[in-house]
Design a protein around this motif. Structure first.
Motif, short mmCIF file in Angstrom:
data_model
loop_
_atom_site.label_atom_id
_atom_site.label_comp_id
_atom_site.label_asym_id
_atom_site.label_seq_id
_atom_site.Cartn_x
_atom_site.Cartn_y
_atom_site.Cartn_z
N ARG A 123 0.70 -1.20 0.14
CA ARG A 123 -0.53 -0.12 0.06
C ARG A 123 1.04 1.31 0.19
N PHE A 147 0.99 4.94 1.04
CA PHE A 147 0.43 6.54 1.68
C PHE A 147 1.36 7.12 1.71
N ILE A 163 -3.01 10.35 7.43
CA ILE A 163 -2.55 10.00 5.56
C ILE A 163 -3.47 10.89 5.17
N VAL A 164 -2.87 10.98 4.18
CA VAL A 164 -3.46 11.91 3.19
C VAL A 164 -4.45 11.42 1.91
N ASP A 165 -3.17 10.36 1.30
CA ASP A 165 -4.72 9.86 0.23
C ASP A 165 -3.68 8.85 0.58
N GLU A 166 -5.19 7.31 0.54
CA GLU A 166 -3.93 6.46 0.08
C GLU A 166 -4.29 4.67 -1.22
N GLN A 167 -3.47 4.18 -2.04
CA GLN A 167 -3.43 3.02 -2.79
C GLN A 167 -3.36 1.74 -3.35
#
Lengths: 290, 129
Positions: free
Chosen positions: A222, A224, A266-270
């Motif tokens: 992942r 982050f 966490i601003v964004d994750e994928q």
């Protein structure tokens, strides 16, 4: 569940190169991509499966029959495409077709014709006159024509143009529909792996990973994007950091626990792209256990 | 046939679950109706670039909960779904979308009041159109 290909404790040394495969059972109806850098041992692995290279130790079974048995009728159940067509230069596609149709009782003329016509393969030209891409296409047409339950393809799309490669993928998927065919494919094309593979096997400096289901592998990583740079040089699970605030983790749960305990937002994750994961595994020599 | 399924790589929801929910939503909203064919497992796996194992799992769950039916040799089709179930599915889908919007708003540190005011403004704008 049927396992057409089973490998047990395989070992092979060639000069200072050593290949070892602890245990591998390929399930019927699946596509497994064999992934590795050049010279990692992919072709040796394929050749051992075909009994073209003898293993030092261990066992390879095709539908329960050892490939080392005197009776080699198992060969009629496998279409194996090596990286080059050896000994075919003097023949035309049509002549090779006649040969294969006789060697393989399961030969399917319609499959052979459909593939060769769609890709405009000149069947009356000698193989030596064909470009590398057209040779590959002819080789594929012959292997599809064999209509075997196992296909082992060593970099089948290497020299092929984009439309032909897309057609190849579509054709192979159609063959898979009935669910009784099993495919092993070595490829450097991320697209082949993304569109075709169910499982991945990594070969890294002679070491072979276990069978990894593609989506489980991807979701075990992942990315982050953090609001601020973490105060430590490596947070739990971190395997790579870019732009100071982007963290690639191979233990997402551990990373998330640490981040929340330390009030790091966490601003964004994928889930990372499959290419990026493959890159990490092959370049860092990291062997994954999912 | 192509299904308008968009997988989210940023969601923590497992992929098979995303597929299940999106197919359910397509059925609930009437975009897929009883008897409509679904793509084969292999084809959908290729289109979404995920493994056929994941698709099989989603299809099996959908079949188990009565949304789809597979008949040997013919393929997979949308099953007859209870209208009440469709209604509850539809509200579930709206709820999920609102929850997603809330989490985005939280990331931008909006207060509850600000979020509600924004929703009201947007609703008014919609009505005026």
């Amino acid at each position: 569940m049927t396992f057409p290909l089973v490998i047990k404790n395989l070992e092979k040394s060639i000069d200072d190169f050593h290949l070892s495969i602890p245990d591998l059972a390929i399930e019927e109806g699946t596509v497994t991509a064999v992934v590795g850098t050049n010279g990692a041992g992919k072709s040796t692995f394929f050749k051992m499966m075909m009994n073209l290279v003898k293993q030092d130790n261990g066992e390879i079974e095709v539908y329960g029959h050892s490939v080392r048995d005197v009776d080699d009728s198992w060969k009629q159940q496998i279409a194996y495409q090596a990286q080059t067509m050896i000994g075919c230069d003097a023949f035309t596609g049509e002549q090779l077709r006649n040969l294969m149709a006789e060697l393989y009782p399961s030969w399917d003329e319609a499959l052979f014709r459909r593939f060769s016509e769609k890709l405009n393969i000149p069947l009356n030209k000698k193989v030596q006159k064909l470009s590398p891409g057209v040779k590959t296409k002819l080789n594929l047409a012959l292997n599809f024509g064999k209509n075997t339950s196992i296909l082992m393809l060593d970099e089948p799309t290497a020299a092929m143009d984009i439309p032909s490669r897309n057609y190849f993928i579509q054709f192979l998927l159609e063959l898979m529909e009935k669910g009784d065919r099993t495919v092993l494919i070595a490829s450097h094309q991320a697209d082949d792996i993304k569109k075709l593979a169910d499982y991945l096997v990594f070969i890294n400096k002679g070491r072979v990973s276990q069978l990894l289901e593609k989506d489980s592998l991807a979701s075990s990583y992942r990315l982050f994007w953090l609001k601020e740079e973490p105060p430590v040089s490596r947070v739990p699970g971190e395997i790579k950091r870019t732009y100071k605030k982007v963290i690639l983790s191979n233990q997402p749960d551990a990373t998330m626990t640490y981040l929340s305990q330390n009030n790091l937002v966490i601003v964004d994750e994928q889930i990372p792209e499959l290419e990026d994961i493959i890159q990490e595994i092959l370049m860092e020599g990291e062997m994954v256990d999912v | 046939m192509n299904l308008p399924i968009r997988l989210s790589k940023s969601s923590r929801e497992p992929i098979y679950h995303q597929i299940e929910n999106q197919i359910k939503a397509l059925i609930a909203s009437g975009q897929l109706t009883t008897g409509d064919p679904l793509p084969s497992i292999r084809l959908l796996a290729k289109e979404l670039e995920i493994s056929s194992i994941t698709i099989r799992r989603a299809y099996q769950n959908l079949e188990y909960s009565g949304f789809i039916q597979t008949s040997q040799g013919k393929g997979t089709f949308v099953a007859e779904v209870d209208p009440d179930m469709k209604t509850s599915m539809a509200s579930q889908a709206v709820e999920d979308a609102i929850l997603k919007a809330i989490s985005t708003a939280r990331q931008h540190e909006l207060s509850n009041k600000e979020i509600i005011r924004m929703v009201e403004t947007l609703l008014q704008k919609e009505d005026n159109q």
